[in-house]
Design an enzyme around this catalytic site. Structure first.
Site, PDB file in Angstrom:
ATOM      1  N   THR A  58       0.840  -1.199   0.000  1.00  0.00           N
ATOM      2  CA  THR A  58       0.000   0.000   0.000  1.00  0.00           C
ATOM      3  C   THR A  58       0.872   1.244   0.000  1.00  0.00           C
ATOM      4  OG1 THR A  58      -1.574   1.389   1.205  1.00  0.00           O
ATOM      5  CG2 THR A  58      -0.346  -0.172   2.543  1.00  0.00           C
TER       6      THR A  58
ATOM      7  N   ASP B 140      -0.085   3.898   1.015  1.00  0.00           N
ATOM      8  CA  ASP B 140      -0.435   4.661   2.214  1.00  0.00           C
ATOM      9  C   ASP B 140       0.471   4.355   3.404  1.00  0.00           C
ATOM     10  OD1 ASP B 140      -2.437   5.732   0.724  1.00  0.00           O
ATOM     11  OD2 ASP B 140      -4.078   4.637   1.671  1.00  0.00           O
TER      12      ASP B 140
ATOM     13  N   ARG C  93      -5.137   8.416   2.522  1.00  0.00           N
ATOM     14  CA  ARG C  93      -6.503   8.688   2.941  1.00  0.00           C
ATOM     15  C   ARG C  93      -6.620   9.120   4.407  1.00  0.00           C
ATOM     16  NH1 ARG C  93     -10.487   6.099   0.248  1.00  0.00           N
ATOM     17  NH2 ARG C  93      -9.035   4.551  -0.514  1.00  0.00           N
TER      18      ARG C  93
ATOM     19  N   GLU D 291      -4.456  14.380   0.851  1.00  0.00           N
ATOM     20  CA  GLU D 291      -5.873  14.295   0.459  1.00  0.00           C
ATOM     21  C   GLU D 291      -6.754  14.064   1.688  1.00  0.00           C
ATOM     22  OE1 GLU D 291      -6.709  10.844  -1.972  1.00  0.00           O
ATOM     23  OE2 GLU D 291      -5.825   9.483  -0.509  1.00  0.00           O
TER      24      GLU D 291
ATOM     25  N   TYR E  44      -2.818   9.644  -9.553  1.00  0.00           N
ATOM     26  CA  TYR E  44      -2.237   8.374  -9.996  1.00  0.00           C
ATOM     27  C   TYR E  44      -0.793   8.512 -10.476  1.00  0.00           C
ATOM     28  CZ  TYR E  44      -6.682   5.814  -9.703  1.00  0.00           C
ATOM     29  OH  TYR E  44      -7.817   5.187  -9.246  1.00  0.00           O
TER      30      TYR E  44
END
Ligand code: F6P
Length: 420
Positions: free
Chosen positions: A142, A144, A192, A247, A297
């Site tokens: 990930t 993230d 996120r 974001e 992206y």
């Protein structure tokens, strides 16, 4: 034990190096043909298993499989598809095991994030219960970087490098014209809930006054007054202000600055467009000319500037998953353990899926500067090694030479069709 087949699937948001993990799985499995006959890859992730739509990786040449290591995206197709609780979705779990049984699949390798580790864990339980035990191994992935226990997640190092490089380069651009033109530049990055990627932007600068001047983390509630004061100060002091915004930046009441009102299959709020929100706040209150960019992206597909450490680790976790499975292990995920910062040393360990599933690792407060707008030395020590080294793909006519697989299908064996 007679040889069985393996099933490999990619899940969730893809990365620049998820295919390197696939390469690690397939190349390692090919070295153990006596135990693993073939690796079937799910077309579009787990959906491929449910609908019996699998790719026969034995039909791919060794050269193509090797080229996965330098090809971004998810070569077999990835899916955001959550199987959910066993009680509510038993039919789906049972279908999965039926397909595994029909195709003699004794190994399940699931390459994804927190939600996917939960699925892999549940599949291991259901398969046992149904009398067809399958070795279920998670493979971390990930951008993230929010999986617990592992020191870092494959995919993150390359995004971190892209964001730090882009911040440094764009800052030089803004600075050149700040006297007469743009004074504020805003870069929106992913992440996120956790601010790991935003923090990586901080590595772009090292001396006071270097860009980025402000980082907006999801972990620190957005304070408009303090933010505007800092922007004005930077423009007056340095002539310009570079901002990296996650974001996931949010207000004190937990509402995202950029919530668009829709949710994905995992129930995650769809985000996007925090950069224009921040730009408007700057322009409305201070009147400075701005530009903004949404890395989106571009950041997670930028294989051309991938971190060599990241590529190596992504391959290593794929290889380790196969080795663990061959040792008879199940319901675990290979993890990356940091041995030392300087020199950076790491090794592969393992952790039970039950301790990883559905948990998110946030950016620790000690990695965020006291004022909440920057990173600390501890963060820098953690982040820098993960971005290290270049592993350029081969180029042809000035463009990276990425592979497209043949993607030959495995013949379906079950009469009953399954619709997702
Ligand atoms: O899960 C990783 C991630 O890249 C997040 O940082 C981002 O919010 C999300 O995926 C985007 O997901 P999608 O591509 O499904 O819109």
């Amino acid at each position: 034990m007679p040889a069985m087949n393996a099933f490999y699937a990619q899940s969730g948001g893809v990365t620049a190096v998820i295919n390197a993990s696939a390469c690690g799985v397939i190349e390692t499995a090919r070295k153990h043909r006596k135990q693993i006959k073939n690796v079937y890859a799910g077309r579009n992730g787990i959906i491929g298993a449910l609908t019996e739509d699998m790719i026969d990786t034995n039909k791919e040449s060794a050269r193509n499989i090797a080229a996965l290591k330098h090809t971004p995206g998810g070569a077999f197709g990835s899916a955001r598809y959550k199987l959910g609780s066993i009680e509510r979705n038993l039919a789906e779990y049972e279908r999965l095991i039926e397909v595994f049984k029909a195709h003699n699949i004794g190994y399940f390798f699931y390459n994804g994030g927190n939600d996917s580790m939960d699925t892999a864990h549940k599949v291991s339980q259901v398969s046992k219960r149904m009398g067809f035990p399958v070795a279920c191994l998670g493979i971390p992935k990930t951008v993230d970087n929010d999986l617990p226990i592992t020191d870092n997640c494959p995919g993150f190092g390359s995004v971190a490098k892209y964001v730090a490089v882009s911040t440094r380069e764009a800052a030089l651009d803004v600075l050149s014209m700040a006297k007469t033109s743009t004074k504020v530049f805003i870069l929106e990055v992913m992440g996120r809930h956790a601010g790991w990627i935003a923090a990586a932007g901080g590595v772009a600068g090292s001396a006071p006054g270097d860009a980025p001047h402000i980082i907006l983390f999801p972990e620190i509630p957005f304070n408009k007054r303090a933010f505007l004061k800092r922007v004005r100060h930077c423009v007056e002091q340095y002539g310009y202000c570079v901002i990296v915004v996650s974001e996931g930046a949010r207000y004190a009441n937990n509402q995202f600055l950029a919530e668009v009102g829709t949710r994905d299959a995992f129930g995650h709020v769809q985000l996007g467009g925090v950069a224009p929100v921040v730009a408007n706040i700057v322009s409305d209150n201070l009147g400075y000319k701005y530009h903004y960019a949404i890395a989106d992206y571009l950041q997670r597909s930028a294989r051309h500037i991938a971190s060599a450490v990241d590529v190596e680790q992504a391959y290593a976790v794929g290889r380790a998953a196969v080795r663990f499975a061959l040792q008879g292990k199940t319901a675990i995920m290979p993890i990356i353990t940091r041995v030392s910062d300087k020199p950076y040393r790491w090794r592969i360990g393992e952790a039970p899926l039950s301790r990883i599933a559905n948990r998110e690792k946030m950016l620790p407060r000690r990695y965020i500067s006291k004022d909440g707008f920057g990173i600390t030395e501890a963060a820098r020590r953690y982040l820098q090694p993960l971005m290290r080294g270049e592993d350029y793909p081969p180029y042809i006519n000035g463009l990276p030479d990425y592979v497209s697989l043949r993607g030959a299908s495995v013949a379906p064996l079950l009469k009953k069709k399954f619709v997702v």
